[in-house]
Structures are given as structure tokens and as C-alpha cells.
Design an enzyme around this catalytic site. Sequence first.
Site, PDB file in Angstrom:
ATOM      1  N   HIS A   1      71.809 -75.886 -12.750  1.00  0.00           N
ATOM      2  CA  HIS A   1      72.441 -76.809 -13.693  1.00  0.00           C
ATOM      3  C   HIS A   1      73.658 -76.162 -14.325  1.00  0.00           C
ATOM      4  CE1 HIS A   1      70.158 -75.587 -17.673  1.00  0.00           C
ATOM      5  NE2 HIS A   1      70.696 -74.557 -17.071  1.00  0.00           N
TER       6      HIS A   1
ATOM      7  N   CYS B   1      75.942 -70.713 -19.877  1.00  0.00           N
ATOM      8  CA  CYS B   1      75.376 -71.931 -19.285  1.00  0.00           C
ATOM      9  C   CYS B   1      76.451 -72.950 -18.921  1.00  0.00           C
ATOM     10  CB  CYS B   1      74.351 -72.551 -20.234  1.00  0.00           C
ATOM     11  SG  CYS B   1      72.880 -71.545 -20.375  1.00  0.00           S
TER      12      CYS B   1
ATOM     13  N   ASP C   1      63.214 -80.175  -7.180  1.00  0.00           N
ATOM     14  CA  ASP C   1      63.114 -78.840  -6.582  1.00  0.00           C
ATOM     15  C   ASP C   1      64.257 -78.579  -5.605  1.00  0.00           C
ATOM     16  OD1 ASP C   1      61.907 -76.311  -6.247  1.00  0.00           O
ATOM     17  OD2 ASP C   1      60.924 -77.003  -4.404  1.00  0.00           O
ATOM     18  N   HIS C   2      64.911 -77.420  -5.774  1.00  0.00           N
ATOM     19  CA  HIS C   2      66.057 -77.024  -4.949  1.00  0.00           C
ATOM     20  C   HIS C   2      67.215 -78.021  -5.041  1.00  0.00           C
ATOM     21  CE1 HIS C   2      63.166 -74.139  -3.505  1.00  0.00           C
ATOM     22  NE2 HIS C   2      64.149 -73.458  -2.965  1.00  0.00           N
TER      23      HIS C   2
HETATM   24 NI    NI Z   1      70.614 -72.617 -17.810  1.00  0.00          NI
END
Ligand code: NI
Length: 136
Positions: free
Chosen positions: A15, A34, A80-81
Amino acid sequence: MKIKVSRRAHFNAAHRLYKADWSFEKNDAVFGKCNNPNFHGHNYELIVSVTGEIDKETGYVIDMKELKDIIKSEVEEAFDHKNLNVDVPEFKTLNPTAENIAVVIYNKIKPHIEQDLELEITLYETPRNFVTYCGG
Ligand code: NI
């Protein structure tokens, strides 16, 4: 008498935390690393808990096989993935923080369990950082 049963699950996902209408500098100040434009990954640990009465016939609150299958189809196969920002429609305009991911998971699972059962989602983004959402 109510009792809580829980199942643990896992998914890996990438992300980036940012708000499209903020400058890079503001995103950098708020989200730090992030906000890396090239994304970064986490090993998410998920605990799905269901609270309710013990069924007199089965002795279960919920059939754990059924809960396992719901988590598989609604969370693992969807996340997932995956790159959450790019691949998962719920995060096209919603920042994929642990808080928002937990709410999305709650909303995906809730319609699949009996209405009188209470649902609680705990999501670990790292071994030390986790969030809990119980609806409302
Ligand atoms: Ni993160």
C-alpha cells in the site's frame, strides 16, 4: 450466555498512504515513509472474532469451517498479494490505513454471518501495531 470464537488469518499486501488532494510535502509530513510513491508491503495478521449464543443443536457459535471460507473468499482472495491502492476497488479513493482496512474487512464479512452474531476485526499491520473494529 455469550461466548467469543476467533479465527486467525493472514495476507501480504502493498500500500501507499497518501491523500491525492494534498501536496507531496504535506503527505510526507503526515505519512512519512508510508507515502513512498513506489508502495511498500506488510504481512497483515487478521483475527476475526464472532460472539453469540452457543447453538443448542451443534454446540457451536458459528461453524469455523464456514467462517474460514468467508475469510478466504472475502479477504484472502481479495487482498493477498495485491496492491491495495491499485487492485482493490474499496481503496481507490479510501486511504488504506490499518483502520480503514479493518473497517472494509468488517463490512465485507458482516453480511455473510447471522445477524444476531457480533463481529470483531483485529488487524495487525506489524507485530506491534494493531487496530480493532466492532462496527458502529
Ligand atoms: Ni504501511
